[in-house]
Scaffold this motif. Sequence first.
Motif, PDB file in Angstrom:
ATOM      1  N   THR A   1      -3.873  37.173  56.643  1.00  0.00           N
ATOM      2  CA  THR A   1      -3.643  35.730  56.672  1.00  0.00           C
ATOM      3  C   THR A   1      -3.873  35.190  58.087  1.00  0.00           C
ATOM      4  O   THR A   1      -3.487  35.816  59.075  1.00  0.00           O
ATOM      5  CB  THR A   1      -2.203  35.412  56.228  1.00  0.00           C
ATOM      6  OG1 THR A   1      -2.037  35.841  54.874  1.00  0.00           O
ATOM      7  CG2 THR A   1      -1.912  33.920  56.315  1.00  0.00           C
ATOM      8  N   GLN A   2      -4.481  34.011  58.171  1.00  0.00           N
ATOM      9  CA  GLN A   2      -4.799  33.427  59.470  1.00  0.00           C
ATOM     10  C   GLN A   2      -3.704  32.512  60.000  1.00  0.00           C
ATOM     11  O   GLN A   2      -3.371  32.543  61.183  1.00  0.00           O
ATOM     12  CB  GLN A   2      -6.116  32.635  59.372  1.00  0.00           C
ATOM     13  CG  GLN A   2      -7.311  33.478  58.972  1.00  0.00           C
ATOM     14  CD  GLN A   2      -7.584  34.609  59.940  1.00  0.00           C
ATOM     15  OE1 GLN A   2      -7.674  34.402  61.150  1.00  0.00           O
ATOM     16  NE2 GLN A   2      -7.719  35.823  59.418  1.00  0.00           N
ATOM     17  N   LYS A   3      -3.142  31.681  59.122  1.00  0.00           N
ATOM     18  CA  LYS A   3      -2.135  30.701  59.527  1.00  0.00           C
ATOM     19  C   LYS A   3      -0.917  30.766  58.607  1.00  0.00           C
ATOM     20  O   LYS A   3      -1.060  30.781  57.383  1.00  0.00           O
ATOM     21  CB  LYS A   3      -2.708  29.283  59.485  1.00  0.00           C
ATOM     22  CG  LYS A   3      -3.885  29.031  60.419  1.00  0.00           C
ATOM     23  CD  LYS A   3      -3.423  28.902  61.872  1.00  0.00           C
ATOM     24  CE  LYS A   3      -4.575  28.515  62.778  1.00  0.00           C
ATOM     25  NZ  LYS A   3      -4.133  28.341  64.188  1.00  0.00           N
ATOM     26  N   VAL A   4       0.263  30.785  59.221  1.00  0.00           N
ATOM     27  CA  VAL A   4       1.514  30.815  58.461  1.00  0.00           C
ATOM     28  C   VAL A   4       2.394  29.645  58.888  1.00  0.00           C
ATOM     29  O   VAL A   4       2.757  29.527  60.066  1.00  0.00           O
ATOM     30  CB  VAL A   4       2.278  32.137  58.673  1.00  0.00           C
ATOM     31  CG1 VAL A   4       3.595  32.118  57.905  1.00  0.00           C
ATOM     32  CG2 VAL A   4       1.426  33.332  58.243  1.00  0.00           C
ATOM     33  N   TYR A   5       2.723  28.781  57.928  1.00  0.00           N
ATOM     34  CA  TYR A   5       3.579  27.626  58.158  1.00  0.00           C
ATOM     35  C   TYR A   5       4.879  27.803  57.372  1.00  0.00           C
ATOM     36  O   TYR A   5       4.966  28.677  56.507  1.00  0.00           O
ATOM     37  CB  TYR A   5       2.870  26.347  57.716  1.00  0.00           C
ATOM     38  CG  TYR A   5       1.537  26.114  58.397  1.00  0.00           C
ATOM     39  CD1 TYR A   5       1.471  25.454  59.626  1.00  0.00           C
ATOM     40  CD2 TYR A   5       0.346  26.563  57.829  1.00  0.00           C
ATOM     41  CE1 TYR A   5       0.253  25.252  60.266  1.00  0.00           C
ATOM     42  CE2 TYR A   5      -0.875  26.374  58.467  1.00  0.00           C
ATOM     43  CZ  TYR A   5      -0.918  25.712  59.684  1.00  0.00           C
ATOM     44  OH  TYR A   5      -2.116  25.515  60.316  1.00  0.00           O
TER      45      TYR A   5
ATOM     46  N   VAL B   1       8.173  37.792  58.384  1.00  0.00           N
ATOM     47  CA  VAL B   1       7.296  37.613  57.223  1.00  0.00           C
ATOM     48  C   VAL B   1       5.885  37.241  57.681  1.00  0.00           C
ATOM     49  O   VAL B   1       4.889  37.742  57.145  1.00  0.00           O
ATOM     50  CB  VAL B   1       7.862  36.556  56.258  1.00  0.00           C
ATOM     51  CG1 VAL B   1       6.895  36.329  55.102  1.00  0.00           C
ATOM     52  CG2 VAL B   1       9.217  36.995  55.719  1.00  0.00           C
ATOM     53  N   ALA B   2       5.788  36.379  58.682  1.00  0.00           N
ATOM     54  CA  ALA B   2       4.477  36.006  59.223  1.00  0.00           C
ATOM     55  C   ALA B   2       3.742  37.230  59.754  1.00  0.00           C
ATOM     56  O   ALA B   2       2.523  37.352  59.607  1.00  0.00           O
ATOM     57  CB  ALA B   2       4.640  34.967  60.326  1.00  0.00           C
ATOM     58  N   LYS B   3       4.474  38.152  60.351  1.00  0.00           N
ATOM     59  CA  LYS B   3       3.860  39.352  60.924  1.00  0.00           C
ATOM     60  C   LYS B   3       3.181  40.195  59.854  1.00  0.00           C
ATOM     61  O   LYS B   3       2.028  40.622  60.023  1.00  0.00           O
ATOM     62  CB  LYS B   3       4.918  40.182  61.657  1.00  0.00           C
ATOM     63  CG  LYS B   3       4.343  41.406  62.365  1.00  0.00           C
ATOM     64  CD  LYS B   3       5.422  42.131  63.172  1.00  0.00           C
ATOM     65  CE  LYS B   3       4.821  43.328  63.905  1.00  0.00           C
ATOM     66  NZ  LYS B   3       5.841  44.018  64.746  1.00  0.00           N
ATOM     67  N   VAL B   4       3.882  40.435  58.730  1.00  0.00           N
ATOM     68  CA  VAL B   4       3.286  41.273  57.675  1.00  0.00           C
ATOM     69  C   VAL B   4       2.144  40.540  56.977  1.00  0.00           C
ATOM     70  O   VAL B   4       1.168  41.157  56.544  1.00  0.00           O
ATOM     71  CB  VAL B   4       4.342  41.761  56.660  1.00  0.00           C
ATOM     72  CG1 VAL B   4       5.360  42.663  57.346  1.00  0.00           C
ATOM     73  CG2 VAL B   4       5.037  40.606  55.952  1.00  0.00           C
ATOM     74  N   LEU B   5       2.254  39.220  56.856  1.00  0.00           N
ATOM     75  CA  LEU B   5       1.183  38.444  56.232  1.00  0.00           C
ATOM     76  C   LEU B   5      -0.074  38.448  57.103  1.00  0.00           C
ATOM     77  O   LEU B   5      -1.190  38.618  56.610  1.00  0.00           O
ATOM     78  CB  LEU B   5       1.645  37.005  55.988  1.00  0.00           C
ATOM     79  CG  LEU B   5       2.601  36.801  54.812  1.00  0.00           C
ATOM     80  CD1 LEU B   5       3.204  35.404  54.862  1.00  0.00           C
ATOM     81  CD2 LEU B   5       1.891  37.020  53.477  1.00  0.00           C
TER      82      LEU B   5
END
Length: 202
Positions: A188-192, A179-183
């Motif tokens: 998107t810069q940061k995914v938590y 999910v972080a990859k597609v975001l």
Amino acid sequence: MKIHYIKEPRCMKCGKPVETMEQEYCQDCAKQKHIFDQGRGLWIQKQPVSRGIYQFKFHNKRYYASVFAEEMMKRYEEWIYRNEIEEIIPIPLYKAKQRKRGFNQALLIAKELSILSGIPVNENAVFRIRNTKPQKILNPMERSRNLKGAFGVKKTWEVKNKVLLIDDIYTTGSTMDRVAKVLKKAGTQKVYFLTISIGQGL
């Protein structure tokens, strides 16, 4: 039975317990480079936590969502605001699976957390393109392959720089990474992430 929070020391990346304060990363995070930036889980995935999650997901205990969200805020309020989260995004279920269950457990928690934190939740930012096998029956390599191409980002989504993913269980990080990859591809810069529980590795 009283449920205790995960005690320090913990992995700086995913929040799993580590043996010493000098150990920055757990074995899983030391072996692989994650796409998400950082995450935390409330409890270790063992009884009575695992039983509570099972009741929540498969026995329609929807009111558990408010309990889990309250615990997340109690434990991680400072962490959430320090990371300047702009939007909360629940990990989506495949449509057929959600219809069968009747709800998405991650969305219920995300909505409750949004009320408590004042941070908006967006249930439409990320969608699941195809159904996948249950991650719990797969080894780490199979988990990654299982989720390849499984998620997408809505073209109409207004990109946020810093987002918080919500799910029930974190084990190896395959779901969060996908999910972080597609975001991040969308801008998107940061995914938590935050989860109810966190596994101790496979």
